[in-house]
Scaffold this active site. Structure first.
Site: not given
Ligand code: PEP
Length: 244
Positions: A7, A9, A93, A95, A161, A167, A206
């Site tokens: 992803n 973003k 997601h 976000e 998630e 992040g 992460s």
């Molecule tokens: C994500 O954006 O779905 C995500 C898991 O980001 P990160 O790996 O940076 O935590």
């Protein structure tokens, strides 16, 4: 089946995306049994899909509107994603839920629209830190999956998630992932009973090449949805190879 999805973003421009894809494709040979996907920003969808789809990778939109067209300034529709070379779309997601007010009701419509256009929805679910601390994690996951009682069954990937792990560099612990994934599987079994849809459950939050092997060893973890580490082709290729 294993799945590893990048992803990106709101990152990368066209030169960077081209360099990333060329570098990435030189680092691994796609293997059956492991699906690899990239979710670039909308402006890069065509470029990325032209580069990676001939090698068998999937391309995902990062969001999609439930309507096929119309007066929705700033939005993108499922047929437009399809036209740009997508075979799937990330929906829900955290976000999008957090910063753009995405609701479960809207997501049910989006999932149905994705199916209508033959796009694979990758539905993201997960609890906030406050919800985890309040002992509400499983209830939140149950509610977020409840939209499947409205959409009915169909092809789907799910990503667990935990919002507090996205992040932040703070990955969920193995026991937390094990509990959440087992619960999600039992809910999916209930919603999809009597159908033959196989839904892989990815972990996101992460993920790095240091943490991924342990995660892949947890029952019901079929792969990863990766943000930060997916912006480095070396790290992302490493994750793909770990999934083989
Ligand atoms: C994500 O954006 O779905 C995500 C898991 O980001 P990160 O790996 O940076 O935590």
């Amino acid at each position: 089946m294993r799945c590893v999805v990048a992803n990106w973003k709101m990152n990368l421009n066209s030169d960077e995306a081209r360099a990333f894809c060329e570098d990435l494709l030189g680092r691994f040979t796609p293997k059956s049994g492991t699906e690899v996907g990239i979710a670039p920003p909308y402006t890069l969808l065509r470029l990325v899909s032209d580069l990676v789809r001939p090698k068998g990778l999937k391309v995902f939109g990062q969001n999609g509107h439930a309507e096929a067209k119309g007066a929705f300034t700033g939005e993108i529709s499922m047929p437009q994603l399809l036209d740009a070379g997508c075979s799937g779309v990330i929906l829900g997601h955290s976000e999008r839920r957090q910063f753009f007010g995405e609701t479960d009701a809207a997501l049910a419509k989006k999932i149905k629209a994705a199916w209508q256009w033959n796009l694979l929805p990758l539905l993201c679910i997960g609890e906030t830190l406050a919800q985890r601390d309040a002992g509400q994690t499983l209830e939140v996951l149950r509610q977020q999956l409840f939209i499947l009682s409205e959409t009915g069954p169909g092809p789907l990937w799910v990503a667990y998630e935990p919002v507090w792990a996205i992040g932040t560099g703070r990955r969920a612990e193995a026991a937390q992932v094990r509990e959440a994934h087992a619960f999600i599987r039992s809910e999916l079994n209930r919603h999809l009973a009597g159908t033959d849809h196989q839904v892989p459950i990815l972990y996101g939050g992460s993920v790095t090449p240091e943490s991924f092997p342990e995660l892949l060893g947890i029952p019901e973890v079929a792969g990863g949805l990766v943000g930060g580490a997916s912006l480095d082709p070396r790290k992302f290729a490493e994750l793909v190879k770990q999934a083989y």
